[in-house]
Design a protein around this motif. Structure first.
Motif, PDB file in Angstrom:
ATOM      1  N   GLY A  95       0.818  -1.221   0.000  1.00 42.27           N
ATOM      2  CA  GLY A  95       0.000   0.000   0.000  1.00 42.27           C
ATOM      3  C   GLY A  95       0.847   1.264   0.000  1.00 42.27           C
ATOM      4  N   ARG A  96       2.169   1.107  -0.267  1.00 40.07           N
ATOM      5  CA  ARG A  96       3.080   2.272  -0.268  1.00 40.07           C
ATOM      6  C   ARG A  96       3.754   2.427  -1.632  1.00 40.07           C
ATOM      7  N   PRO A  97       3.957   3.685  -2.090  1.00 38.02           N
ATOM      8  CA  PRO A  97       4.571   3.882  -3.402  1.00 38.02           C
ATOM      9  C   PRO A  97       6.078   3.630  -3.378  1.00 38.02           C
ATOM     10  N   PHE A  98       6.591   3.158  -4.480  1.00 36.16           N
ATOM     11  CA  PHE A  98       8.044   3.017  -4.677  1.00 36.16           C
ATOM     12  C   PHE A  98       8.754   2.328  -3.504  1.00 36.16           C
ATOM     13  N   VAL A  99       8.360   1.088  -3.248  1.00 37.21           N
ATOM     14  CA  VAL A  99       9.051   0.323  -2.201  1.00 37.21           C
ATOM     15  C   VAL A  99       9.787  -0.909  -2.771  1.00 37.21           C
ATOM     16  N   GLY A 100       9.623  -1.140  -4.072  1.00 36.74           N
ATOM     17  CA  GLY A 100      10.321  -2.276  -4.693  1.00 36.74           C
ATOM     18  C   GLY A 100      11.718  -1.848  -5.157  1.00 36.74           C
ATOM     19  N   ARG A 101      12.222  -2.534  -6.190  1.00 39.76           N
ATOM     20  CA  ARG A 101      13.590  -2.240  -6.668  1.00 39.76           C
ATOM     21  C   ARG A 101      13.714  -0.813  -7.190  1.00 39.76           C
ATOM     22  N   ALA A 102      12.701  -0.400  -7.966  1.00 39.53           N
ATOM     23  CA  ALA A 102      12.726   0.980  -8.491  1.00 39.53           C
ATOM     24  C   ALA A 102      12.652   1.974  -7.328  1.00 39.53           C
ATOM     25  N   GLY A 103      11.926   1.580  -6.286  1.00 37.05           N
ATOM     26  CA  GLY A 103      11.805   2.443  -5.102  1.00 37.05           C
ATOM     27  C   GLY A 103      13.133   2.614  -4.385  1.00 37.05           C
ATOM     28  N   LYS A 104      13.897   1.537  -4.325  1.00 32.21           N
ATOM     29  CA  LYS A 104      15.226   1.622  -3.680  1.00 32.21           C
ATOM     30  C   LYS A 104      16.107   2.580  -4.481  1.00 32.21           C
ATOM     31  N   LYS A 105      15.983   2.523  -5.794  1.00 31.54           N
ATOM     32  CA  LYS A 105      16.772   3.435  -6.643  1.00 31.54           C
ATOM     33  C   LYS A 105      16.308   4.881  -6.411  1.00 31.54           C
ATOM     34  N   LEU A 106      14.987   5.064  -6.301  1.00 36.89           N
ATOM     35  CA  LEU A 106      14.487   6.420  -6.031  1.00 36.89           C
ATOM     36  C   LEU A 106      14.992   6.912  -4.666  1.00 36.89           C
ATOM     37  N   ASP A 107      15.001   6.012  -3.672  1.00 36.17           N
ATOM     38  CA  ASP A 107      15.544   6.385  -2.354  1.00 36.17           C
ATOM     39  C   ASP A 107      16.999   6.850  -2.481  1.00 36.17           C
ATOM     40  N   ASP A 108      17.800   6.116  -3.280  1.00 34.44           N
ATOM     41  CA  ASP A 108      19.211   6.494  -3.477  1.00 34.44           C
ATOM     42  C   ASP A 108      19.301   7.902  -4.065  1.00 34.44           C
ATOM     43  N   ILE A 109      18.430   8.149  -5.036  1.00 35.05           N
ATOM     44  CA  ILE A 109      18.449   9.463  -5.709  1.00 35.05           C
ATOM     45  C   ILE A 109      18.105  10.564  -4.697  1.00 35.05           C
ATOM     46  N   ILE A 110      17.056  10.302  -3.899  1.00 38.68           N
ATOM     47  CA  ILE A 110      16.614  11.299  -2.905  1.00 38.68           C
ATOM     48  C   ILE A 110      17.745  11.563  -1.898  1.00 38.68           C
ATOM     49  N   HIS A 111      18.388  10.495  -1.442  1.00 37.22           N
ATOM     50  CA  HIS A 111      19.483  10.660  -0.465  1.00 37.22           C
ATOM     51  C   HIS A 111      20.658  11.402  -1.085  1.00 37.22           C
TER      52      HIS A 111
END
Ligand code: URA
Length: 231
Positions: A95-111
């Motif tokens: 029920g949460r956006p971007f928590v899969g593999r693409a989400g981990k990549k987005l997290d890296d970008i945000i950090h």
């Protein structure tokens, strides 16, 4: 001696005047209070929109391919909003956006931008998972996306980053491909507010095409976003 209310006001005014003469041009306590009130109002408005979406969205209420909707999450008063395509398998499960593999990549970008996930807001064009993660159909986007537009009008971010083709196509109202549009700022009207929008590659595309070139391009886009947010 007991201080009367007019005395307190006089002393406070003198204190403010002295502070002003010393170059203090803001009162942090008041700003914090205003920000807290804004966050509260936006949180409530988003919650109401979430409930209304789940009850009335023509696409999500008709679709039988998902287990739950993924409304979006993050700071309701964020300066920066990321808009992706649609929930995938993991997002549908949690029920949460971007928590899969693409989400981990987005997290890296945000950090890498010096931010935390909680600083930004993350949403999608569609709030329910299409079968087999296929690209959203025009009629699905037509049904669900008015709720994204409302979401944007509540959050009122200063910058929106569209991740990939479908989000770019929708928010820029264009058929031009993401490869040509990435890195080019657009100014889009949401209600009465104009917001700067920057298209970039979707993190899933980045994972599939993990080259020096694509990484450089996405990083250049994120640097442009950080510069815009500093203006
Ligand atoms: N891809 C998206 O576009 N959105 C998600 O939430 C997850 C993967």
């Amino acid at each position: 001696m007991k201080t009367t209310s007019p005395d307190i006001q006089r002393v406070a005014r003198q204190h403010l005047k002295t502070s002003e003469l010393l170059g203090v041009d803001f009162v942090p306590v008041r700003q914090d209070k205003a920000a807290a009130e804004r966050v509260k109002a936006k949180t409530q408005a988003l919650e109401e929109l979430h409930q209304r979406h789940d009850k009335t969205c023509p696409h999500c209420t008709a679709s039988t391919d998902h287990t739950q909707t993924v409304f979006g999450e993050g700071n309701p008063d964020a300066d920066l909003l990321f808009v992706g395509e649609a929930p995938g398998e993991q997002e549908d499960r949690t029920g949460r956006p971007f928590v899969g593999r693409a989400g981990k990549k987005l997290d890296d970008i945000i950090h890498a931008m010096g931010l935390k996930r909680e600083d930004v807001y993350i949403a999608n064009v569609l709030k329910s998972r299409p079968p087999n993660n296929r690209t959203p159909l025009a009629q699905e986007v037509e049904g669900c996306s008015p709720f994204l537009t409302e979401q944007i009008q509540i959050i009122e971010p200063r910058v929106i980053v569209t991740l990939g083709g479908p989000a770019t196509k929708l928010l820029l109202n264009t058929d031009i491909g993401i490869t040509r549009l990435r890195g080019q700022w657009a100014r889009c009207l949401f209600g009465e507010t104009e917001i700067d929008v920057l298209p970039t590659f979707h993190p899933a595309y980045l994972l599939r095409n993990y080259t020096v070139q694509t990484r450089k391009e996405v990083w250049a886009d994120m640097q442009a976003v950080m510069e815009k947010l500093e203006e």
